[in-house]
Design a protein around this motif. Sequence first.
Motif, short mmCIF file in Angstrom:
data_model
loop_
_atom_site.label_atom_id
_atom_site.label_comp_id
_atom_site.label_asym_id
_atom_site.label_seq_id
_atom_site.Cartn_x
_atom_site.Cartn_y
_atom_site.Cartn_z
N LYS A 46 12.33 -2.61 -2.29
CA LYS A 46 11.87 -3.95 -2.68
C LYS A 46 11.76 -4.85 -1.44
N GLN A 47 12.77 -4.83 -0.58
CA GLN A 47 12.74 -5.65 0.63
C GLN A 47 11.60 -5.23 1.55
N TRP A 48 11.41 -3.91 1.71
CA TRP A 48 10.33 -3.40 2.57
C TRP A 48 8.98 -3.88 2.08
N ILE A 49 8.68 -3.69 0.78
CA ILE A 49 7.35 -4.04 0.28
C ILE A 49 7.17 -5.55 0.26
N GLN A 50 8.23 -6.30 0.00
CA GLN A 50 8.12 -7.76 -0.01
C GLN A 50 7.79 -8.27 1.39
N GLN A 51 8.46 -7.75 2.40
CA GLN A 51 8.17 -8.16 3.78
C GLN A 51 6.76 -7.77 4.20
N ALA A 52 6.36 -6.56 3.84
CA ALA A 52 5.02 -6.08 4.21
C ALA A 52 3.93 -6.89 3.53
N THR A 53 4.11 -7.21 2.25
CA THR A 53 3.06 -7.96 1.55
C THR A 53 3.02 -9.41 2.01
N GLU A 54 4.17 -9.99 2.33
CA GLU A 54 4.18 -11.35 2.86
C GLU A 54 3.49 -11.41 4.22
N LYS A 55 3.69 -10.39 5.02
CA LYS A 55 3.12 -10.36 6.37
C LYS A 55 1.63 -10.02 6.35
N TYR A 56 1.21 -9.08 5.48
CA TYR A 56 -0.15 -8.55 5.54
C TYR A 56 -1.01 -8.81 4.31
N SER A 57 -0.46 -9.34 3.22
CA SER A 57 -1.22 -9.59 1.98
C SER A 57 -2.06 -8.38 1.57
N MET A 58 -1.43 -7.21 1.54
CA MET A 58 -2.14 -5.96 1.30
C MET A 58 -2.64 -5.82 -0.13
N GLN A 59 -3.82 -5.23 -0.25
CA GLN A 59 -4.43 -4.90 -1.53
C GLN A 59 -4.86 -3.44 -1.47
N LEU A 60 -4.64 -2.73 -2.58
CA LEU A 60 -4.98 -1.30 -2.64
C LEU A 60 -6.17 -1.08 -3.55
N LYS A 61 -7.07 -0.22 -3.09
CA LYS A 61 -8.20 0.21 -3.92
C LYS A 61 -8.15 1.74 -3.94
N PRO A 62 -7.88 2.34 -5.11
CA PRO A 62 -7.79 3.80 -5.17
C PRO A 62 -9.16 4.45 -4.93
N LEU A 63 -9.14 5.50 -4.11
CA LEU A 63 -10.36 6.26 -3.82
C LEU A 63 -10.33 7.66 -4.42
N ASN A 64 -9.13 8.27 -4.45
CA ASN A 64 -9.00 9.63 -4.95
C ASN A 64 -7.54 9.87 -5.33
N PHE A 65 -7.33 10.74 -6.31
CA PHE A 65 -5.98 11.10 -6.71
C PHE A 65 -5.95 12.54 -7.16
N ASN A 66 -4.95 13.27 -6.67
CA ASN A 66 -4.71 14.66 -7.07
C ASN A 66 -3.23 14.83 -7.35
N GLN A 67 -2.92 15.57 -8.41
CA GLN A 67 -1.53 15.84 -8.74
C GLN A 67 -1.37 17.29 -9.14
N ILE A 68 -0.34 17.93 -8.61
CA ILE A 68 0.05 19.28 -9.00
C ILE A 68 1.54 19.23 -9.27
N GLY A 69 1.90 19.41 -10.53
CA GLY A 69 3.31 19.36 -10.91
C GLY A 69 3.91 18.00 -10.61
N SER A 70 5.01 17.99 -9.86
CA SER A 70 5.71 16.74 -9.56
C SER A 70 5.28 16.12 -8.24
N LYS A 71 4.20 16.63 -7.65
CA LYS A 71 3.70 16.08 -6.39
C LYS A 71 2.28 15.59 -6.55
N GLY A 72 1.95 14.52 -5.84
CA GLY A 72 0.61 13.99 -5.91
C GLY A 72 0.22 13.29 -4.63
N LYS A 73 -1.09 13.13 -4.44
CA LYS A 73 -1.61 12.41 -3.28
C LYS A 73 -2.66 11.42 -3.77
N LEU A 74 -2.42 10.16 -3.41
CA LEU A 74 -3.34 9.07 -3.73
C LEU A 74 -3.97 8.60 -2.43
N THR A 75 -5.29 8.64 -2.36
CA THR A 75 -6.01 8.10 -1.20
C THR A 75 -6.46 6.70 -1.59
#
Length: 107
Positions: A46-75
């Motif tokens: 929580k502290q990490w993401i709060q500091q990062a968003t306050e500093k950079y105002s980051m926004q995410l736009k998903p491009l691709n997602f793959n999941q196999i079992g309990s692992k996944g990769k989101l681009t």
Amino acid sequence: MKLPENIEGFIQSQNELDSTVFANYFTEQATVFDEGSSYSGRDEIKQWIQQATEKYSMQLKPLNFNQIGSKGKLTVEVTGTFPGSPAVMQYHFEWDGPAIRSLKITG
């Protein structure tokens, strides 16, 4: 692109800059690896993401997602007030049920 509910919520909480909701997508003992540092447990995440968003105002736009079992990769395309914005990054997840156990962010 159809995303699992927990990934949609994860992205939405990031884009709404809600660090509390964001951290609640992780297990109590989860670990995040980002830019050479690691953060363990919901409070540190929580502290990490709060500091990062306050500093950079980051926004995410998903491009691709793959999941196999309990692992996944989101681009995602990440925009914000950081040098090189926008940037394409990969979020490597491991889940424990619907909660995130591990997240490694690579560029």
